[in-house]
Design a protein around this motif. Structure first.
Motif, PDB file in Angstrom:
ATOM      1  N   ASP A  71       0.911  -1.267  -0.055  1.00 41.68           N
ATOM      2  CA  ASP A  71      -0.067   0.026   0.133  1.00 41.68           C
ATOM      3  C   ASP A  71       0.830   1.189   0.069  1.00 41.68           C
ATOM      4  O   ASP A  71       1.856   1.104   0.807  1.00 41.68           O
ATOM      5  CB  ASP A  71      -0.895   0.024   1.184  1.00 41.68           C
ATOM      6  N   GLU A  72       0.608   2.216  -0.733  1.00 44.58           N
ATOM      7  CA  GLU A  72       1.441   3.361  -1.039  1.00 44.58           C
ATOM      8  C   GLU A  72       0.540   4.540  -0.731  1.00 44.58           C
ATOM      9  O   GLU A  72      -0.460   4.804  -1.128  1.00 44.58           O
ATOM     10  CB  GLU A  72       2.149   3.519  -2.603  1.00 44.58           C
ATOM     11  N   TYR A  73       1.364   5.490   0.088  1.00 44.44           N
ATOM     12  CA  TYR A  73       0.685   6.769   0.402  1.00 44.44           C
ATOM     13  C   TYR A  73       1.712   7.812   0.252  1.00 44.44           C
ATOM     14  O   TYR A  73       2.803   7.545   0.041  1.00 44.44           O
ATOM     15  CB  TYR A  73       0.557   6.666   2.016  1.00 44.44           C
ATOM     16  N   ARG A  74       1.162   8.882   0.037  1.00 44.73           N
ATOM     17  CA  ARG A  74       1.692  10.193  -0.417  1.00 44.73           C
ATOM     18  C   ARG A  74       1.338  11.317   0.839  1.00 44.73           C
ATOM     19  O   ARG A  74       0.334  11.223   1.264  1.00 44.73           O
ATOM     20  CB  ARG A  74       1.436  10.880  -1.710  1.00 44.73           C
ATOM     21  N   VAL A  75       2.539  11.820   1.202  1.00 44.94           N
ATOM     22  CA  VAL A  75       2.283  12.814   2.323  1.00 44.94           C
ATOM     23  C   VAL A  75       1.819  13.834   1.585  1.00 44.94           C
ATOM     24  O   VAL A  75       2.609  14.766   0.652  1.00 44.94           O
ATOM     25  CB  VAL A  75       3.841  12.972   2.905  1.00 44.94           C
ATOM     26  N   ASP A  76       0.594  14.558   2.356  1.00 40.62           N
ATOM     27  CA  ASP A  76       0.212  15.882   1.689  1.00 40.62           C
ATOM     28  C   ASP A  76      -0.038  16.668   2.930  1.00 40.62           C
ATOM     29  O   ASP A  76      -1.067  16.429   3.634  1.00 40.62           O
ATOM     30  CB  ASP A  76      -1.091  15.588   0.742  1.00 40.62           C
ATOM     31  N   ASP A  77       0.860  17.649   3.293  1.00 40.88           N
ATOM     32  CA  ASP A  77       0.703  18.231   4.602  1.00 40.88           C
ATOM     33  C   ASP A  77       0.807  17.556   5.766  1.00 40.88           C
ATOM     34  O   ASP A  77       1.609  16.535   5.762  1.00 40.88           O
ATOM     35  CB  ASP A  77      -0.548  19.112   4.765  1.00 40.88           C
ATOM     36  N   GLN A  78      -0.312  17.305   6.543  1.00 38.49           N
ATOM     37  CA  GLN A  78      -0.396  16.288   7.582  1.00 38.49           C
ATOM     38  C   GLN A  78      -1.362  15.007   7.190  1.00 38.49           C
ATOM     39  O   GLN A  78      -1.691  14.354   8.357  1.00 38.49           O
ATOM     40  CB  GLN A  78      -0.775  16.733   8.849  1.00 38.49           C
ATOM     41  N   THR A  79      -1.324  14.717   5.899  1.00 36.51           N
ATOM     42  CA  THR A  79      -2.460  13.640   5.586  1.00 36.51           C
ATOM     43  C   THR A  79      -1.665  12.731   4.831  1.00 36.51           C
ATOM     44  O   THR A  79      -0.882  13.057   4.083  1.00 36.51           O
ATOM     45  CB  THR A  79      -3.663  14.444   4.665  1.00 36.51           C
ATOM     46  N   LEU A  80      -1.967  11.374   5.045  1.00 37.75           N
ATOM     47  CA  LEU A  80      -1.361  10.401   4.240  1.00 37.75           C
ATOM     48  C   LEU A  80      -2.400   9.685   3.274  1.00 37.75           C
ATOM     49  O   LEU A  80      -3.676   9.561   3.461  1.00 37.75           O
ATOM     50  CB  LEU A  80      -0.965   9.223   5.123  1.00 37.75           C
ATOM     51  N   VAL A  81      -2.151  10.194   1.865  1.00 34.80           N
ATOM     52  CA  VAL A  81      -3.166  10.040   0.933  1.00 34.80           C
ATOM     53  C   VAL A  81      -2.533   8.775   0.116  1.00 34.80           C
ATOM     54  O   VAL A  81      -1.677   8.513  -0.275  1.00 34.80           O
ATOM     55  CB  VAL A  81      -2.837  11.020  -0.194  1.00 34.80           C
TER      56      VAL A  81
END
Length: 165
Positions: A71-81
């Motif tokens: 599972d891959e997430y992108r850091v967007d501010d303080q959110t894991l997308v």
């Protein structure tokens, strides 16, 4: 007023201004970090620097299928997308009714819209599953780092003083 008194007051004011400035600088968030902490106690197992756009991956072996899942997430501010999933076979908890592509023998689900947007990701690292956390190509054995304890993964801003402590 005497000259000595005025100098003492001026020096005291200067010291106060400098102390306020140092306090402000020390507490202003300056660094973004990914934190892995114990759900029950809050003990921090990992605190690693990240930035907007950083990639955070969770790789493990599916408990029933005994196949690799990523599972891959992108850091967007303080959110894991959650932007991407890779898996070798269909099984419980894996997307079965979505369009996937096959890349190097893996089923890849990479929709145009995020799969999920999370402030916190809860994970139960398992010895059989062998959970590995991957932060911008740096790999961490999540089971060993946490002694297989349930963890919460999140992004936070950290100040200079927190970095020192």
């Amino acid at each position: 007023m005497s000259r000595v008194f005025r100098l003492t007051v001026s020096a005291a004011l200067l010291v106060a201004v400098v102390l306020v400035f140092v306090a402000v600088v020390a507490t202003v968030p300056t660094e973004t970090v990914l934190v892995v902490e114990d759900i029950e106690t809050g003990e921090r197992y990992l605190t690693e620097p990240v930035s907007d756009g950083s990639t955070v991956g969770l790789e493990y072996t599916h408990s029933v299928e005994k196949s690799r899942v990523y599972d891959e997430y992108r850091v967007d501010d303080q959110t894991l997308v959650n932007t991407r999933m890779e898996f070798e076979s269909y099984g419980w908890g894996l997307p079965a009714r979505v369009n996937v592509t096959t890349v190097d023998g893996m089923l890849v689900y990479e929709p145009s819209e995020p799969i999920a947007e999370l402030q916190r990701l809860s994970v139960s690292p398992g010895r059989t599953a062998g959970h590995t956390l991957i932060i911008d190509d740096r790999r961490y054995d999540l089971v060993a780092a946490t002694n297989a304890s349930d963890v919460r993964i999140h992004v936070e801003q950290r100040s200079r003083i927190e970095r020192i402590l």
